[in-house]
Design a protein around this motif. Structure first.
Motif, mmCIF file in Angstrom:
data_model
loop_
_atom_site.group_PDB
_atom_site.id
_atom_site.type_symbol
_atom_site.label_atom_id
_atom_site.label_comp_id
_atom_site.label_asym_id
_atom_site.label_seq_id
_atom_site.Cartn_x
_atom_site.Cartn_y
_atom_site.Cartn_z
ATOM 1 N N THR A 72 -35.722 -104.567 9.059
ATOM 2 C CA THR A 72 -36.785 -104.289 10.030
ATOM 3 C C THR A 72 -38.098 -104.939 9.626
ATOM 4 O O THR A 72 -39.123 -104.719 10.286
ATOM 5 C CB THR A 72 -36.992 -102.779 10.173
ATOM 6 O OG1 THR A 72 -37.344 -102.227 8.898
ATOM 7 C CG2 THR A 72 -35.717 -102.113 10.668
ATOM 8 N N ASP A 113 -41.256 -94.330 8.275
ATOM 9 C CA ASP A 113 -40.505 -93.071 8.362
ATOM 10 C C ASP A 113 -40.976 -92.084 7.299
ATOM 11 O O ASP A 113 -40.236 -91.173 6.922
ATOM 12 C CB ASP A 113 -39.007 -93.310 8.225
ATOM 13 C CG ASP A 113 -38.621 -93.819 6.845
ATOM 14 O OD1 ASP A 113 -39.499 -94.370 6.143
ATOM 15 O OD2 ASP A 113 -37.451 -93.638 6.454
ATOM 16 N N SER A 160 -35.620 -101.941 18.555
ATOM 17 C CA SER A 160 -35.635 -101.981 17.099
ATOM 18 C C SER A 160 -34.283 -102.433 16.571
ATOM 19 O O SER A 160 -33.228 -102.133 17.140
ATOM 20 C CB SER A 160 -35.958 -100.596 16.546
ATOM 21 O OG SER A 160 -35.772 -100.557 15.158
ATOM 22 N N PRO A 182 -40.625 -91.207 13.006
ATOM 23 C CA PRO A 182 -40.452 -92.603 12.587
ATOM 24 C C PRO A 182 -40.507 -93.558 13.763
ATOM 25 O O PRO A 182 -39.988 -93.271 14.838
ATOM 26 C CB PRO A 182 -39.071 -92.586 11.925
ATOM 27 C CG PRO A 182 -38.906 -91.179 11.426
ATOM 28 C CD PRO A 182 -39.583 -90.325 12.453
ATOM 29 N N ASP A 213 -31.446 -95.819 6.757
ATOM 30 C CA ASP A 213 -31.436 -97.244 6.411
ATOM 31 C C ASP A 213 -32.482 -97.957 7.258
ATOM 32 O O ASP A 213 -32.417 -97.959 8.475
ATOM 33 C CB ASP A 213 -30.044 -97.831 6.682
ATOM 34 C CG ASP A 213 -29.963 -99.310 6.314
ATOM 35 O OD1 ASP A 213 -30.872 -99.794 5.604
ATOM 36 O OD2 ASP A 213 -28.986 -99.958 6.738
ATOM 37 N N THR A 214 -33.461 -98.575 6.598
ATOM 38 C CA THR A 214 -34.503 -99.323 7.306
ATOM 39 C C THR A 214 -34.429 -100.815 6.986
ATOM 40 O O THR A 214 -35.374 -101.552 7.261
ATOM 41 C CB THR A 214 -35.888 -98.796 6.914
ATOM 42 O OG1 THR A 214 -36.068 -98.944 5.486
ATOM 43 C CG2 THR A 214 -36.039 -97.334 7.291
ATOM 44 N N ILE A 255 -32.837 -101.292 14.116
ATOM 45 C CA ILE A 255 -32.066 -100.093 13.743
ATOM 46 C C ILE A 255 -31.245 -99.608 14.932
ATOM 47 O O ILE A 255 -30.056 -99.299 14.795
ATOM 48 C CB ILE A 255 -33.025 -98.993 13.245
ATOM 49 C CG1 ILE A 255 -33.684 -99.422 11.937
ATOM 50 C CG2 ILE A 255 -32.294 -97.674 13.081
ATOM 51 C CD1 ILE A 255 -34.689 -98.417 11.410
ATOM 52 N N LEU A 270 -35.340 -91.678 7.527
ATOM 53 C CA LEU A 270 -34.240 -92.450 8.073
ATOM 54 C C LEU A 270 -33.274 -92.800 6.943
ATOM 55 O O LEU A 270 -33.651 -92.825 5.759
ATOM 56 C CB LEU A 270 -34.742 -93.735 8.735
ATOM 57 C CG LEU A 270 -35.590 -93.564 10.003
ATOM 58 C CD1 LEU A 270 -36.183 -94.912 10.409
ATOM 59 C CD2 LEU A 270 -34.745 -93.007 11.139
ATOM 60 N N ASP A 285 -40.670 -97.957 14.888
ATOM 61 C CA ASP A 285 -40.596 -99.378 14.564
ATOM 62 C C ASP A 285 -41.719 -100.079 15.320
ATOM 63 O O ASP A 285 -41.624 -100.325 16.522
ATOM 64 C CB ASP A 285 -39.233 -99.936 14.970
ATOM 65 C CG ASP A 285 -39.032 -101.372 14.477
ATOM 66 O OD1 ASP A 285 -40.028 -102.014 14.087
ATOM 67 O OD2 ASP A 285 -37.883 -101.841 14.491
ATOM 68 N N VAL A 328 -41.177 -100.414 9.841
ATOM 69 C CA VAL A 328 -40.757 -99.059 10.206
ATOM 70 C C VAL A 328 -41.447 -98.069 9.280
ATOM 71 O O VAL A 328 -41.406 -98.187 8.057
ATOM 72 C CB VAL A 328 -39.228 -98.895 10.105
ATOM 73 C CG1 VAL A 328 -38.837 -97.426 10.301
ATOM 74 C CG2 VAL A 328 -38.541 -99.775 11.135
#
Length: 780
Positions: A726, A732, A562, A671, A722-723, A564, A720, A673, A730
């Motif tokens: 992506t 979350d 991912s 969460p 910061d997504t 992230i 999370l 991805d 994602v």
């Protein structure tokens, strides 16, 4: 006519002979036998002695030349020589003013051996034998030794064991001593039954006993062996079990052991009389001490009307009242419970009468038997020191604390009068036992695969009462090493200081990246109430995420890990302080059926290091038994929150795992991805879970150690920081998972195992479900 005359003459002769005999008898009685038998010894000759000096023989005989000797003195000399244990036979013969003493010496023991023993090794049995090589052979001592060996086998449950001592003649009047052992089979307890129990089932009562029925692990578990001393202990255990539950009139009327027809097992039957269950009625505090404020003492009483009567509850109240008197500066105050029985409503009114006891002081505390453990480790278990008022209840509590250390196989605390009537000396006699352990083992987990573990621990390091543990565990793609040291009496107070070093690493362990964690964790913990404890801690760690897969552009669809996790790759240093408060009713245990626990803690990152955050953890647990304690119920609610005030959390920091919902793999929920190659589990900043569980008997014989259970879990991991970047793939968000399951609990010699069969009632499509799992069973 002639014949009659002859007969008459013969009769006269017989009469005359009888008369002479009677005359001499009267003379003996008149003069005395000693005067008739006395003779003066000219010489004493000793024959047959080889190792023993002639002077030694004469000393035991106790007869000297030149003195008159009677027949009684000669016989007494013979008995003294025989009772010396040096001679197998003794003959003492007077001969014309001389005395001949002829002896046959016992042989000396050349060698001692034990044959036929397999279950008990030579070292154990030789420690029971008092006969020794190069010492004189004594039949009575050998018989005692044989009986001691037989008793050892009796304690091991081999009631039919026999020990036959034999001697083998050697040259120079020596013998080899051989104890021939026939061990026989172990006599097991095949069945334990109860007569007279109405409130509790046989199964529940068997759980309380130390003696167990023979089961499928009879070769490993020896508590199913019939040992008479253990049966006596179980009588007291059963009595304590009932009386702690309000049955004040309970009695064990008898315990009947019955041999099986094959004479290889016992059937035990406990005949009990339960009586009625009593509850606490009116609780009061009274006093006859002038000027004593009763209201100040009533505030510390925790016993309440309607609670089940328990001796432990009464003892706890007495201890609270007496501690309160010390805090108020009042010495020699004793709390004596006065109990009034109400048979009509089955209650007990308890009045705690505060009186002034005798003015007795502790003169000193003497400690013996501790060759390794320092005196101060034992002495700090006492709440009193020399010169303090003597309190018998406090001495008993101190004795229990010494036993609970686990450093001693046996410990006795007694008192005796000191140098004055108002002084008491406390004697502590202990017998040390091994406190270290070495652990070698293997493991298997559906998540971690095969692994091994090596551990070395010492609970009484250098005799200072300190704890030291070193452990190394490794699997196919992970490892975990730690070093822990703890001092339970830091600065001479009830303050536990500990220091931990750890190193954990993973190599593509259920993920497409590696991790390394190296940490240093000192902490201090201390009690803040009878059930509450507070821990202060500091953590300094270096946490690394490496080898994150970035994908292969030549392989279609290989996007790697991912985005992230790719941003989180690297090394960061974490420095944080924190606290954790724990409230655990098990520490006092006034209610044997109900236990509850509460934990709340926070960690604050930012004292240096690369991260700033606030982490909050909470747990509440409840555990009870119902239906006459045959069914156990438990509920556990836990939650966690991780808030970074600067920067973002990393996958190595966030919450993952099955602690919040069973029925999934280690990274099965939270969460995710979905655009990553392996749909990477990212972990979440927030987690919550509720677990409800019941366990119950399944009808199998108790000795199999198998119980059944059902459970229901509901929980979630989400959130999370910061997504971005992506592509919106994602998820979350907060999604509840619901799982039901059935469990088989199996108590085995390697520990309590549990096998879970689960089904998810509510889950997400990308969750990684696991319908079967097994592990070591734990609570809270």
């Amino acid at each position: 006519m002639i014949k009659r005359q002859a007969l008459a003459k013969a009769g006269l002769n017989q009469t005359a002979k009888a008369g002479r005999t009677a005359f001499f008898a009267l003379c003996i009685l008149w003069v005395g036998p000693a005067a008739i038998a006395q003779a003066v010894l000219n010489q004493i000759e000793v024959r047959g002695n080889q190792r023993i000096e002639t002077s030694t023989v004469l000393t035991y005989a106790g007869i000297e030349t030149g003195t008159p000797v009677t027949a009684g003195q000669v016989n007494a000399a013979k008995q003294r020589l025989l009772s010396s244990g040096l001679f197998e036979s003794v003959e003492v013969t007077p001969a014309r003013g001389n005395l001949i003493i002829e002896v046959q010496e016992f042989p000396t023991i050349n060698r001692i051996s034990i044959e036929g023993n397999r279950r008990l090794n030579d070292d154990v049995l030789e420690g029971l034998i008092t006969s020794q090589p190069r010492r004189v052979y004594s039949p009575s001592t050998v018989i005692t030794d044989a009986r001691a060996i037989t008793d050892a086998y009796f304690q091991a449950g081999r009631l039919a064991a026999t020990v036959t001592p034999k001697i083998i003649q050697r040259s120079q009047n020596r013998v080899d001593l051989v104890f021939e052992v026939t061990e026989a089979a172990v006599i097991e307890v095949e069945r334990i039954g109860f007569v007279g129990n109405r409130s509790y089932s046989d199964r529940r009562l068997r759980q309380a006993l130390s003696t167990k029925q023979a089961g499928i692990f009879r070769q490993l578990i020896r508590r199913d062996t019939f040992i008479e001393d253990r049966i006596q202990f179980d009588r007291q255990v059963l009595t304590d079990f009932y009386r702690s539950r309000g049955f004040i009139d309970f009695q064990v009327l008898s315990v009947t052991p019955e041999f099986s027809r094959e004479r290889d097992a016992f059937f035990l039957t406990f005949n009990v009389q339960e009586g009625q269950r009593f509850k606490l009625g009116e609780i009061s505090v009274t006093t006859d001490v002038p000027g004593l404020d009763v209201a100040a003492f009533e505030r510390v009483v925790r016993a309440r009307t309607g609670q089940t009567y328990s001796p432990t509850r009464i003892e706890d109240t007495i201890a609270r009242l007496e501690r309160e008197s010390i805090e108020l500066g009042l010495d020699f105050i004793r709390a004596d419970p006065v109990i009034e029985r109400n048979n009509r409503d089955l209650t007990l009114d308890v009045a705690f009468n505060l009186t002034r006891g005798p003015r007795i002081l502790v003169e000193r505390i003497d400690i013996e038997g501790n060759s390794t453990t320092l005196d101060r480790v034992i002495r700090r278990q006492f709440r009193v020191v020399e010169g303090d008022p003597f309190n018998p209840r406090e001495i008993r509590d101190s004795a229990e604390r010494i036993r609970s250390l686990g450093f001693f196989g046996n410990s006795d605390v007694t008192t005796r009068e000191g140098t004055a009537p108002d002084r008491v000396i406390v004697d502590v006699n202990v017998e040390e036992q091994p406190t270290g352990s070495l652990t070698l083992g293997g493991s298997y987990s559906l998540d971690e695969g095969l692994g091994f573990a090596v551990g070395l621990s010492e609970r009484n390091f250098l005799g200072r009462g300190q704890f030291l543990n070193v452990s190394v565990a490794a699997g196919i793609d992970n490892s975990n090493s730690s070093l822990t040291f703890a001092e339970p009496n830091l600065l001479g107070r009830d303050l536990t200081g500990s220091l931990s070093l750890y190193y954990r690493s993973t190599n593509n362990f259920n993920a497409d990246f590696n991790t390394d964690e190296l940490g240093f964790l000192p902490s201090l913990s201390f009690p803040v109430s009878d059930n509450g404890r507070l821990e202060l801690n500091y953590r300094l760690s270096r946490d690394t995420i490496s080898d994150v897969s970035s994908g292969d552009p030549d392989i279609p669809g290989d996007n790697g890990s991912s985005a992230i996790i790719q941003r989180e790759e690297g090394r960061l240093v974490t420095s944080s302080i924190g606290y954790n408060y724990t409230y655990n009713s098990q520490r006092v245990g006034l209610d044997p059926n109900t236990r509850y626990r509460f934990e709340f803690g926070q960690n604050f990152g930012g004292l240096g290091g690369d991260t700033q955050f606030v982490e909050t953890l909470a747990l509440a647990g409840y555990d009870t038994k119902v239906l006459n304690e045959d069914v156990g119920l438990s509920a556990t609610l836990r939650g966690a929150a991780l808030n970074f005030t600067e920067g973002n959390s990393r996958v190595i920091d966030r919450y993952r795992g099955r602690n919040y919902a069973r029925g999934f793999t280690a990274n099965g929920i939270g969460p995710r991805d979905t655009a990553a190659t392996n749909e990477d589990a990212l972990g979440g900043n927030y987690a919550v879970g509720l677990a409800l569980e019941a366990d119950f008997p399944v009808g199998l014989p108790e000795e199999y150690g198998i119980r059944g259970g059902v459970f229901y879990d509901i929980g979630s991991i989400w959130g999370l920081d910061d997504t971005a970047g992506t592509g919106g793939e994602v998820d979350d968000d907060f999604h509840l998972r619901q799982v039901i399951g059935a469990t088989i609990f199996w108590t085995t010699p390697i520990g309590p195992l549990r096998f879970d069969f689960t089904r998810a009632l509510e889950k997400e499509e990308y969750d990684d479900e696991r319908t079967f799992d097994f592990r070591v069973s734990t609570r809270f």
